[in-house]
Each structure stands twice: as structure tokens, then as C-alpha cells.
Design a protein around this motif. Structure first.
Motif, PDB file in Angstrom:
ATOM      1  N   ILE A 299      -1.299 -42.127  26.322  1.00 18.19           N
ATOM      2  CA  ILE A 299      -0.377 -40.992  26.307  1.00 18.19           C
ATOM      3  C   ILE A 299       0.328 -40.914  27.657  1.00 18.19           C
ATOM      4  N   ALA A 300       1.637 -40.809  27.620  1.00 15.61           N
ATOM      5  CA  ALA A 300       2.430 -40.577  28.823  1.00 15.61           C
ATOM      6  C   ALA A 300       2.950 -39.145  28.743  1.00 15.61           C
ATOM      7  N   TRP A 301       2.439 -38.266  29.640  1.00 15.39           N
ATOM      8  CA  TRP A 301       2.785 -36.854  29.571  1.00 15.39           C
ATOM      9  C   TRP A 301       4.072 -36.565  30.320  1.00 15.39           C
ATOM     10  N   ASN A 302       4.870 -35.696  29.789  1.00 17.01           N
ATOM     11  CA  ASN A 302       6.059 -35.185  30.460  1.00 17.01           C
ATOM     12  C   ASN A 302       5.669 -33.958  31.274  1.00 17.01           C
ATOM     13  N   PRO A 303       6.508 -33.521  32.220  1.00 12.98           N
ATOM     14  CA  PRO A 303       6.163 -32.351  33.045  1.00 12.98           C
ATOM     15  C   PRO A 303       6.021 -31.099  32.183  1.00 12.98           C
ATOM     16  N   TRP A 304       5.247 -30.149  32.735  1.00 10.25           N
ATOM     17  CA  TRP A 304       5.096 -28.860  32.080  1.00 10.25           C
ATOM     18  C   TRP A 304       6.429 -28.111  32.108  1.00 10.25           C
ATOM     19  N   THR A 305       6.658 -27.315  31.123  1.00  9.46           N
ATOM     20  CA  THR A 305       7.795 -26.407  31.170  1.00  9.46           C
ATOM     21  C   THR A 305       7.466 -25.277  32.148  1.00  9.46           C
ATOM     22  N   THR A 306       8.432 -24.430  32.427  1.00  9.13           N
ATOM     23  CA  THR A 306       8.196 -23.314  33.353  1.00  9.13           C
ATOM     24  C   THR A 306       8.430 -21.987  32.643  1.00  9.13           C
ATOM     25  N   ALA A 307       7.816 -20.947  33.206  1.00 11.74           N
ATOM     26  CA  ALA A 307       8.031 -19.583  32.731  1.00 11.74           C
ATOM     27  C   ALA A 307       8.052 -18.698  33.980  1.00 11.74           C
ATOM     28  N   ARG A 308       7.940 -17.397  33.815  1.00  8.72           N
ATOM     29  CA  ARG A 308       7.989 -16.540  35.008  1.00  8.72           C
ATOM     30  C   ARG A 308       7.166 -15.266  34.802  1.00  8.72           C
ATOM     31  N   TRP A 309       6.667 -14.801  35.945  1.00 12.10           N
ATOM     32  CA  TRP A 309       6.094 -13.458  36.005  1.00 12.10           C
ATOM     33  C   TRP A 309       7.171 -12.553  36.589  1.00 12.10           C
ATOM     34  N   ASP A 310       7.490 -11.488  35.913  1.00 14.59           N
ATOM     35  CA  ASP A 310       8.518 -10.583  36.416  1.00 14.59           C
ATOM     36  C   ASP A 310       8.017  -9.798  37.624  1.00 14.59           C
ATOM     37  N   LEU A 327       5.442  -6.601  43.733  1.00 15.28           N
ATOM     38  CA  LEU A 327       5.044  -7.988  43.525  1.00 15.28           C
ATOM     39  C   LEU A 327       6.285  -8.773  43.123  1.00 15.28           C
ATOM     40  N   PRO A 328       6.549  -9.890  43.724  1.00 11.43           N
ATOM     41  CA  PRO A 328       7.802 -10.610  43.480  1.00 11.43           C
ATOM     42  C   PRO A 328       7.785 -11.371  42.143  1.00 11.43           C
ATOM     43  N   VAL A 329       8.973 -11.815  41.733  1.00 10.90           N
ATOM     44  CA  VAL A 329       9.086 -12.718  40.594  1.00 10.90           C
ATOM     45  C   VAL A 329       8.443 -14.054  40.970  1.00 10.90           C
ATOM     46  N   VAL A 330       7.673 -14.610  40.052  1.00 12.08           N
ATOM     47  CA  VAL A 330       6.993 -15.878  40.325  1.00 12.08           C
ATOM     48  C   VAL A 330       7.331 -16.861  39.190  1.00 12.08           C
ATOM     49  N   THR A 331       7.778 -18.039  39.572  1.00 11.66           N
ATOM     50  CA  THR A 331       8.001 -19.102  38.585  1.00 11.66           C
ATOM     51  C   THR A 331       6.678 -19.807  38.319  1.00 11.66           C
ATOM     52  N   VAL A 332       6.283 -19.818  37.080  1.00 10.19           N
ATOM     53  CA  VAL A 332       4.990 -20.381  36.682  1.00 10.19           C
ATOM     54  C   VAL A 332       5.212 -21.801  36.177  1.00 10.19           C
ATOM     55  N   ASP A 333       4.452 -22.743  36.715  1.00 13.07           N
ATOM     56  CA  ASP A 333       4.523 -24.131  36.248  1.00 13.07           C
ATOM     57  C   ASP A 333       3.103 -24.642  36.019  1.00 13.07           C
ATOM     58  N   GLY A 334       3.003 -25.947  35.836  1.00 12.82           N
ATOM     59  CA  GLY A 334       1.701 -26.518  35.533  1.00 12.82           C
ATOM     60  C   GLY A 334       0.691 -26.399  36.655  1.00 12.82           C
ATOM     61  N   GLU A 335       1.151 -26.132  37.865  1.00 13.14           N
ATOM     62  CA  GLU A 335       0.228 -26.027  39.014  1.00 13.14           C
ATOM     63  C   GLU A 335      -0.199 -24.590  39.268  1.00 13.14           C
ATOM     64  N   THR A 336       0.395 -23.645  38.593  1.00 12.52           N
ATOM     65  CA  THR A 336       0.089 -22.235  38.836  1.00 12.52           C
ATOM     66  C   THR A 336      -1.221 -21.852  38.158  1.00 12.52           C
ATOM     67  N   ALA A 337      -2.074 -21.152  38.915  1.00 14.54           N
ATOM     68  CA  ALA A 337      -3.362 -20.703  38.364  1.00 14.54           C
ATOM     69  C   ALA A 337      -3.300 -19.211  38.053  1.00 14.54           C
ATOM     70  N   ASP A 338      -4.261 -18.751  37.281  1.00 11.91           N
ATOM     71  CA  ASP A 338      -4.363 -17.322  37.013  1.00 11.91           C
ATOM     72  C   ASP A 338      -4.542 -16.557  38.328  1.00 11.91           C
ATOM     73  N   GLN A 339      -3.975 -15.370  38.384  1.00 12.88           N
ATOM     74  CA  GLN A 339      -4.091 -14.548  39.591  1.00 12.88           C
ATOM     75  C   GLN A 339      -4.512 -13.132  39.212  1.00 12.88           C
ATOM     76  N   THR A 340      -5.228 -12.510  40.131  1.00 16.54           N
ATOM     77  CA  THR A 340      -5.585 -11.100  39.987  1.00 16.54           C
ATOM     78  C   THR A 340      -5.168 -10.383  41.263  1.00 16.54           C
TER      79      THR A 340
END
Length: 463
Positions: A299-310, A327-340
Motif C-alpha cells: 500500500i502506498a498511502w497519500n497524505p492525510w486531508t486537513t480539517a480545522r478547530w475553530d 483559543l486560536p484556529v488550528v489546522t488539523v492534519d495527520g500529525e495533530t494529536a488530541d488536546q485538552t
């Protein structure tokens, strides 16, 4: 004297016409007298002819009985060929005919070539003049005819009838005939070879049909292989010849499209001064797709799509400062982890009031100033305790305001009477909420503060 004379007797005889079977056809009487010769006036019956004997020209009567004369007759016939006067009911068309053989040769392209062969016949008729019966002779070919016909040869096609035989028997040519000839395409093949990019044959597909046919193609790729260029895959092929047609299709390893999805969550916990915590979850869903080589399994994986936290702003509470204003806008990608994120409020420090430099005693001035401004009172000599009580009252007020979800209003200037009544009214309103220790301590602080206000009032009266 007697004279005796003789008179010739009347005499008679017959001319009898009979057919060959002895049947009387006609009888004519011939009369005369003895010793007389008379002319015979007798005609052969109409339509008949004399076969045996003949009609005498005269008859001589001798006085004896003259015997009858029998003449044998037969039907008279005459031949007609359709010319001139014809018996009633006959037309010239009864004596001639043209019979046509139509040969239709349908070409592979759908056109039709027609050949017409004609045969013309004549016949004569025998007319019985007695009965008027007409008897026809056999037909005789007089021109043309149905000659042998050879169907033209067409490459890659076989005719339904290679030859149409000649017909010269007049008895067989009684009506028009149509012969239809069609061609059937010979069967042919087209081979589709499936090869890899290096030309190695991976599989093949054989398509068989009639030459000239256009056949829809359903590709039969080797398992887990797909075309390198889908445009090169024929959707239909035309069979052009019996054998030898080859179509090359280059193929590659087939890949599947596996997909992965995941959600990344920013959990925001806001704790207000009253101790209540509200949780907001910002969920961002992202995905990625891959190419699964169905031959190798890789399997050759393509990059993750992105989303955002408002962006997120905590509610404003008068007298308190949140630990994070936004809290600022954050662009979420494959490297972003859950935050509290935890947000709390801190009380704003109140400034210590200063005494004016005049002759009014410090305590009285504090009372007057408090009555004029906001009702806060700090007795002389009790600055530390009074300030602490003031802060406790302020904190309690803010706490109660946050609990009822209403903003803290700035106190308006009040009369001394109103200042005295306000704490009591406030106290009555708070009493039903003293169900826990926190509310009890708050009420104790209020009581201390109210006691200070009471002391100030009494002191002012004494002065």
C-alpha cells in the motif's frame, strides 16, 4: 271406250347421317315420283364432316322402294392459334404466356442485385365445331428461358445458394418464381493480447463471430491487472477476416483504494468561579487514501486531508479574567494529536481606597465616601480586616452572580436608608441558597461586612 292412263306414284327415300357409333345425327327426305330423277338437296350437319360415304347428287326412283342412304359423319375440328376470330370466352392471352424467374441476391452491405429470367411459350387449340369444346396443345418454348445462374463469389462470405439450375421443361414453368440468395459471413476471430509494459504476455481474449460483424467487447483482464491506458481497451471490434487479427493492450498491476479516517478532538473545559465546569468538544475528521497493489499487496498511502478547530472564546465574567482569552484556529492534519485545554477564571484585584485630607474624621469620611460612591466602608483602625471583608463580599457577589448566570452590575449611588435596606434584602434573597458549606461561609462574610456598616452608622449619629 275407256281410256286408262297411269300416274307415277310418289316415291321417297332418306339420306341418314350417323356418327361412328351409329347414332343418327340428321335425316333428310328425298321425294319424287316413279321413274323420276330428282336432285338431292342435303347438307352435312353443321360442324360435322363425312367419314364414310357421300351425299349423292341425284336419286332416280324406279318405282321400287328406294332404300335410305346412310352416311357416317364425325365432328369437324379446326385449329386456332389465338389469331383472328376466337370462340366465345377465349382471349389471345390463352395462347401465349411469359413466365419469369426473379433472382434476388442480397449483398453483405444490404443492397440487392436482381436478375430476371423470362421464358415465353405459345400453344394452339383444337376447336370441336359440334360441341365448341376447345382443347389446347402443350406449351412450346419460343424464346429465352430459365438458364443456369451462378451466384457471384464474395471474399469471406458464403452464399445461401451457389447456383440456380436451368429449367427448360415447359411443364415445370407454370408460374412465376422468386429465388432469394443471401450471404453468410464466414466466421473469424480477433485476439486481444494483454501484455505488461515490457511486452510479456499476461493473458489473452479470443472473440469469434462472423466476418463483418461488430462485436461488443467485455474485457477479460488477468486477475488483479488493469489497463495502463483505458482508452486503448476496445469496447467493440469488427471482424474483418477469418483469422489473424490481433489487438495489443498494455496492462499494469491493479490497485485498490483503501481509506483511513480518524477524528482529532480538542476538548475545552471551562471552570467558572462558581466551580461549574462546561466541556466543549471540537472534533475534526480527516482521512487519507492509499493505493493497494493487488498483485504485490503493498500500500502506498497519500497524505492525510486537513480539517480545522475553530477559534474559541470563553464567556466574559465581570470581575474575573479567564486563563486564556481565546483559543486560536488550528489546522488539523495527520500529525495533530488530541488536546485538552483547561480554562479557569481569576478574580480581578480591587484597589484599596484612600482617605481625603480634610477635617472629617477618617471613619466618618470613609462612611460618607462609601455612601456617595458604592457603599463600601472601611472603619478607621480596621483597614486590614475591613479590606479583607470587602474582598470577601466582592468575591461572594461575583460568585452568586455567576451561579445565576447574570452579569454583576456596578452599584448605583444610594441613600443611607437604601444602603441599610439593601444588605437585608440581599440577605433575604440569598438565604434559600445556603444549602452547602460554601454558601454558609459566604453568608458569614456578608454578616461581618454588614456589621461594619452598622458600626459606621451608629458612629455617625453620635458625632
Amino acid at each position: 271406250m275407256v281410256n286408262i292412263t297411269y300416274t307415277a306414284n310418289d316415291q321417297a327415300t332418306h339420306i341418314v347421317y350417323t356418327d361412328q357409333d351409329g347414332h343418327q345425327v340428321k335425316t333428310d327426305m328425298i321425294t319424287g315420283k316413279t321413274a323420276q330423277t330428282v336432285d338431292v338437296h342435303s347438307d352435312v350437319p353443321t360442324g360435322w364432316k363425312i367419314v364414310d360415304g357421300q351425299v349423292p347428287a341425284t336419286v332416280h326412283f324406279t318405282g321400287d322402294q328406294t332404300p335410305d342412304m346412310t352416311i357416317t359423319v364425325d365432328h369437324r375440328h379446326h385449329i386456332i392459334d389465338g389469331q383472328g376470330e376466337l370462340p366465345t370466352g377465349l382471349a389471345p392471352s390463352a395462347f401465349t404466356k411469359t413466365v419469369t424467374r426473379t433472382i434476388n441476391v442480397r449483398q453483405p452491405d444490404g443492397t440487392v442485385k436482381t436478375t430476371k429470367q423470362t421464358a415465353t411459350f405459345n400453344r394452339i387449340a383444337d376447336v370441336d365445331e359440334v360441341t365448341q369444346q376447345v382443347t389446347f396443345s402443350d406449351w412450346q418454348l419460343t424464346s429465352n428461358g430459365w438458364v443456369a445462374f451462378t451466384t457471384p463469389a464474395i471474399d469471406h462470405y458464403t452464399p445461401s445458394q451457389a447456383m440456380v439450375e436451368a429449367v427448360d421443361d415447359a411443364a415445370s414453368l407454370t408460374r412465376d418464381v422468386t429465388v432469394d440468395i443471401a450471404y453468410t459471413a464466414n466466421r473469424g476471430t480477433v485476439e486481444i493480447k494483454y501484455v505488461d509494459k515490457d511486452g510479456n504476455e499476461i493473458g489473452y481474449q479470443m472473440i469469434t463471430s462472423h466476418v463483418g460483424d461488430t462485436v461488443k467487447v467485455t474485457p477479460q483482464f488477468p486477475t488483479n491487472w488493469v489497463p495502463m491506458d483505458p482508452a486503448t481497451v476496445p469496447t467493440a471490434v469488427r471482424i474483418k477476416e477469418e483469422n489473424g487479427q490481433i489487438i495489443i493492450v498494455v496492462i499494469r498491476h491493479a490497485v485498490n483504494d483503501p481509506a483511513q479516517t480518524k477524528t482529532v478532538t480538542r476538548t475545552i473545559r471551562v471552570t467558572t468561579p462558581d466551580g461549574q465546569t462546561t466541556t466543549t468538544s471540537q472534533v475534526a475528521k480527516i482521512s487519507r487514501y492509499g493505493d493497494l497493489d493487488l498483485v504485490t499487496g503493498q500500500i502506498a498511502w497519500n497524505p492525510w486531508t486537513t480539517a480545522r478547530w475553530d477559534a474559541f472564546k470563553p464567556a466574559t465574567i465581570v470581575g474575573y479574567t479567564p486563563s486564556q482569552a481565546e483559543l486560536p484556529v488550528v489546522t488539523v492534519d495527520g500529525e495533530t494529536a488530541d488536546q485538552t485545554v483547561a480554562i479557569t477564571y481569576a478574580a480581578v484585584a480591587m484597589p484599596t481606597p484612600t482617605q481625603p485630607a480634610n477635617d472629617v474624621p477618617a471613619a466618618d469620611h470613609a462612611v460618607d465616601q462609601g455612601a456617595a460612591d458604592n457603599g463600601d466602608y472601611q472603619p478607621a483602625g480596621q483597614g486590614t480586616a475591613t479590606n479583607a471583608a470587602h474582598q470577601a463580599a466582592t468575591a461572594t457577589t461575583h460568585h452568586l452572580t455567576a451561579t445565576t448566570s447574570a452579569p454583576v452590575a456596578v452599584a448605583a449611588k444610594q441613600t443611607p436608608a437604601a444602603q441599610s435596606a439593601a444588605p437585608a434584602a440581599t440577605n433575604r434573597q440569598r438565604l434559600p441558597q445556603t444549602g452547602n458549606g460554601h454558601d454558609a461561609s459566604t453568608l458569614a462574610g456578608l454578616a461581618s461586612l454588614l456589621g461594619l456598616f452598622g458600626l459606621a452608622g451608629k458612629r455617625r449619629k453620635r458625632d
